[in-house]
Design a protein around this motif. Structure first.
Motif, PDB file in Angstrom:
ATOM      1  N   GLY A  36       0.822  -1.211   0.000  1.00  0.00           N
ATOM      2  CA  GLY A  36       0.000   0.000   0.000  1.00  0.00           C
ATOM      3  C   GLY A  36       0.852   1.254   0.000  1.00  0.00           C
ATOM      4  O   GLY A  36       0.595   2.194  -0.757  1.00  0.00           O
ATOM      5  N   HIS A  37       1.890   1.264   0.845  1.00  0.00           N
ATOM      6  CA  HIS A  37       2.827   2.395   0.850  1.00  0.00           C
ATOM      7  C   HIS A  37       3.527   2.516  -0.504  1.00  0.00           C
ATOM      8  O   HIS A  37       3.685   3.615  -1.050  1.00  0.00           O
ATOM      9  N   LEU A  38       3.967   1.370  -1.019  1.00  0.00           N
ATOM     10  CA  LEU A  38       4.719   1.403  -2.277  1.00  0.00           C
ATOM     11  C   LEU A  38       3.856   1.905  -3.431  1.00  0.00           C
ATOM     12  O   LEU A  38       4.356   2.569  -4.343  1.00  0.00           O
ATOM     13  N   ALA A  39       2.551   1.623  -3.384  1.00  0.00           N
ATOM     14  CA  ALA A  39       1.649   2.141  -4.417  1.00  0.00           C
ATOM     15  C   ALA A  39       1.597   3.667  -4.367  1.00  0.00           C
ATOM     16  O   ALA A  39       1.557   4.337  -5.408  1.00  0.00           O
ATOM     17  N   LEU A  40       1.614   4.241  -3.151  1.00  0.00           N
ATOM     18  CA  LEU A  40       1.653   5.697  -3.013  1.00  0.00           C
ATOM     19  C   LEU A  40       2.952   6.253  -3.590  1.00  0.00           C
ATOM     20  O   LEU A  40       2.957   7.273  -4.288  1.00  0.00           O
ATOM     21  N   VAL A  41       4.069   5.578  -3.288  1.00  0.00           N
ATOM     22  CA  VAL A  41       5.374   6.038  -3.769  1.00  0.00           C
ATOM     23  C   VAL A  41       5.431   5.957  -5.295  1.00  0.00           C
ATOM     24  O   VAL A  41       5.930   6.880  -5.960  1.00  0.00           O
ATOM     25  N   GLU A  42       4.887   4.882  -5.859  1.00  0.00           N
ATOM     26  CA  GLU A  42       4.888   4.734  -7.316  1.00  0.00           C
ATOM     27  C   GLU A  42       4.060   5.835  -7.978  1.00  0.00           C
ATOM     28  O   GLU A  42       4.449   6.358  -9.032  1.00  0.00           O
ATOM     29  N   SER A 145       3.707  18.168  -4.108  1.00  0.00           N
ATOM     30  CA  SER A 145       2.532  17.326  -3.883  1.00  0.00           C
ATOM     31  C   SER A 145       2.834  16.328  -2.773  1.00  0.00           C
ATOM     32  O   SER A 145       3.983  15.911  -2.600  1.00  0.00           O
ATOM     33  N   ALA A 146       1.788  15.944  -2.036  1.00  0.00           N
ATOM     34  CA  ALA A 146       1.932  14.923  -1.002  1.00  0.00           C
ATOM     35  C   ALA A 146       0.818  13.898  -1.172  1.00  0.00           C
ATOM     36  O   ALA A 146      -0.320  14.248  -1.516  1.00  0.00           O
ATOM     37  N   TYR A 147       1.137  12.633  -0.919  1.00  0.00           N
ATOM     38  CA  TYR A 147       0.267  11.508  -1.262  1.00  0.00           C
ATOM     39  C   TYR A 147      -0.158  10.754  -0.004  1.00  0.00           C
ATOM     40  O   TYR A 147       0.683  10.348   0.801  1.00  0.00           O
ATOM     41  N   PHE A 148      -1.491  10.571   0.137  1.00  0.00           N
ATOM     42  CA  PHE A 148      -2.057   9.908   1.309  1.00  0.00           C
ATOM     43  C   PHE A 148      -3.076   8.870   0.855  1.00  0.00           C
ATOM     44  O   PHE A 148      -3.847   9.102  -0.070  1.00  0.00           O
ATOM     45  N   GLY A 149      -3.103   7.736   1.547  1.00  0.00           N
ATOM     46  CA  GLY A 149      -4.055   6.684   1.214  1.00  0.00           C
ATOM     47  C   GLY A 149      -5.433   6.957   1.784  1.00  0.00           C
ATOM     48  O   GLY A 149      -5.577   7.550   2.861  1.00  0.00           O
ATOM     49  N   GLU A 150      -6.461   6.507   1.077  1.00  0.00           N
ATOM     50  CA  GLU A 150      -7.839   6.720   1.515  1.00  0.00           C
ATOM     51  C   GLU A 150      -8.254   5.771   2.635  1.00  0.00           C
ATOM     52  O   GLU A 150      -9.341   5.924   3.179  1.00  0.00           O
ATOM     53  N   ILE A 172      -2.549  18.114  -2.141  1.00  0.00           N
ATOM     54  CA  ILE A 172      -2.785  16.842  -1.464  1.00  0.00           C
ATOM     55  C   ILE A 172      -3.487  15.889  -2.430  1.00  0.00           C
ATOM     56  O   ILE A 172      -4.529  16.217  -3.004  1.00  0.00           O
ATOM     57  N   VAL A 173      -2.907  14.714  -2.589  1.00  0.00           N
ATOM     58  CA  VAL A 173      -3.430  13.713  -3.521  1.00  0.00           C
ATOM     59  C   VAL A 173      -3.882  12.493  -2.725  1.00  0.00           C
ATOM     60  O   VAL A 173      -3.079  11.848  -2.042  1.00  0.00           O
ATOM     61  N   GLY A 174      -5.177  12.179  -2.809  1.00  0.00           N
ATOM     62  CA  GLY A 174      -5.705  10.978  -2.173  1.00  0.00           C
ATOM     63  C   GLY A 174      -5.594   9.792  -3.106  1.00  0.00           C
ATOM     64  O   GLY A 174      -5.854   9.916  -4.310  1.00  0.00           O
ATOM     65  N   CYS A 175      -5.213   8.644  -2.581  1.00  0.00           N
ATOM     66  CA  CYS A 175      -4.991   7.439  -3.390  1.00  0.00           C
ATOM     67  C   CYS A 175      -5.861   6.296  -2.874  1.00  0.00           C
ATOM     68  O   CYS A 175      -6.057   6.157  -1.661  1.00  0.00           O
ATOM     69  N   PRO A 176      -6.374   5.456  -3.791  1.00  0.00           N
ATOM     70  CA  PRO A 176      -7.290   4.376  -3.387  1.00  0.00           C
ATOM     71  C   PRO A 176      -6.683   3.424  -2.362  1.00  0.00           C
ATOM     72  O   PRO A 176      -5.460   3.256  -2.287  1.00  0.00           O
ATOM     73  N   ILE A 177      -7.568   2.790  -1.593  1.00  0.00           N
ATOM     74  CA  ILE A 177      -7.131   1.811  -0.591  1.00  0.00           C
ATOM     75  C   ILE A 177      -6.509   0.611  -1.294  1.00  0.00           C
ATOM     76  O   ILE A 177      -7.069   0.089  -2.260  1.00  0.00           O
ATOM     77  N   TYR A 178      -5.352   0.194  -0.805  1.00  0.00           N
ATOM     78  CA  TYR A 178      -4.682  -0.989  -1.347  1.00  0.00           C
ATOM     79  C   TYR A 178      -5.024  -2.163  -0.437  1.00  0.00           C
ATOM     80  O   TYR A 178      -4.833  -2.101   0.771  1.00  0.00           O
ATOM     81  N   ARG A 179      -5.534  -3.234  -1.034  1.00  0.00           N
ATOM     82  CA  ARG A 179      -6.045  -4.347  -0.243  1.00  0.00           C
ATOM     83  C   ARG A 179      -5.263  -5.640  -0.473  1.00  0.00           C
ATOM     84  O   ARG A 179      -4.705  -5.860  -1.550  1.00  0.00           O
ATOM     85  N   GLU A 180      -5.250  -6.475   0.566  1.00  0.00           N
ATOM     86  CA  GLU A 180      -4.723  -7.814   0.422  1.00  0.00           C
ATOM     87  C   GLU A 180      -5.696  -8.624  -0.436  1.00  0.00           C
ATOM     88  O   GLU A 180      -6.824  -8.197  -0.685  1.00  0.00           O
ATOM     89  N   THR A 181      -5.289  -9.800  -0.899  1.00  0.00           N
ATOM     90  CA  THR A 181      -6.169 -10.609  -1.753  1.00  0.00           C
ATOM     91  C   THR A 181      -7.462 -10.979  -1.028  1.00  0.00           C
ATOM     92  O   THR A 181      -8.496 -11.185  -1.671  1.00  0.00           O
TER      93      THR A 181
END
Length: 282
Positions: A36-42, A145-150, A172-181
């Protein structure tokens, strides 16, 4: 990739980036990084020339000293993950002394009432701690810009309010929730789940998805009662709250209105591990 723990060092390199008119993105974290963190960084890397990732377990946003003590600290592993991602990442991993200069207390903030809803009801002083550290990091990094997960949607709304009220020059950029399978929202705390609880917690997101369907035809109160009844049947999960709120104000919904955007928020204990999640309802 470079890593710094000293404020003066990172400010010096960031000044050189700005002199070259490079765009700087920022992803604040408390470490124990996951996908989830890495998705924000990407996402930050895709829209900026350089990306700063902070790794700092902020003591002033913990209302429970035991939770602070148990929070996973895995800096070496975090650095390895980020190094594999890009050479354009700069890590800032300050000490508590570097951030607070021996005065480890929060500033007081007014977020127009956002801070008193949901998490604010259950975690005393939490958002003062969040506001304090994010504001200081913004002042040090000065990102474009700064990136935060929803997953932390209330926090995202509060950070937007912080930027607005203090006139901070950052998008401020909101990013979708990253979920486990399994559907479980990714969290650094998930690594502490014992096997039996790991099997039980996908019920959280499953319930949110059903609540979304029910919200199409039932009142917010009826949906809330249904969710509470479902968790009452779960021996390993303790529901702290389920709230349907207006996305803009975070106020609990009493009656659905047209042209309003609603979201369901939930906090659940699995043993002593507190998990939060949310879902857009319309």
């Amino acid at each position: 990739m470079e890593a710094y723990s000293d404020r003066e060092q990172i400010e010096k390199i960031l000044t050189s980036f700005r002199a070259k008119q490079l765009l700087v993105g920022f992803v604040p974290t408390m470490g124990a990084l996951h996908q989830g963190h890495l998705a924000l960084v990407e996402k930050a890397l895709a829209h900026n020339d350089k990306v700063v990732v902070s790794v700092f377990v902020n003591p002033t946003q913990f209302d429970n000293p035991e939770d602070l003590k148990k929070y996973p600290r895995t800096l070496n592993e975090d650095l390895a993950l980020l190094k594999d991602l890009s050479v354009d990442i700069i890590v800032y991993a300050p000490t508590v002394e570097d951030m607070y200069k021996g005065n480890t207390i929060s500033e007081k903030f007014d977020f127009d009432g956002l801070e008193f809803e949901m998490e604010g009801r259950f975690r005393n002083g939490h958002f003062d701690g969040v506001g304090t550290i994010v504001k200081r990091l913004f002042e040090i990094i000065k990102p474009d810009s700064a990136y935060f997960g929803e997953k932390d949607f209330q926090q995202l709304q509060i950070i937007k309010k912080l930027v607005e009220k203090h006139d901070l020059p950052v998008t401020i950029v909101g990013c979708p929730i990253y979920r486990e399978t399994s559907g479980l929202a990714m969290s650094s705390r998930n690594t502490r789940l014992k096997p039996a609880y790991k099997k039980a917690v996908p019920f959280i997101y499953k319930t949110l998805k059903t609540a979304k369907i029910k919200f199409g035809t039932k009142s917010a109160n009826k949906v809330t009662e249904w969710v509470e009844s479902q968790f009452a049947k779960q021996p390993l999960l303790k529901l702290e709250y389920f709230i349907i709120a207006d996305e803009a104000t975070l106020k609990t919904v009493k009656r659905k209105l047209n042209k309003k955007t609603y979201r369901a928020f939930i906090a659940v204990y699995a043993d002593d591990i507190r998990l939060i999640d949310n879902i857009a309802l319309n």
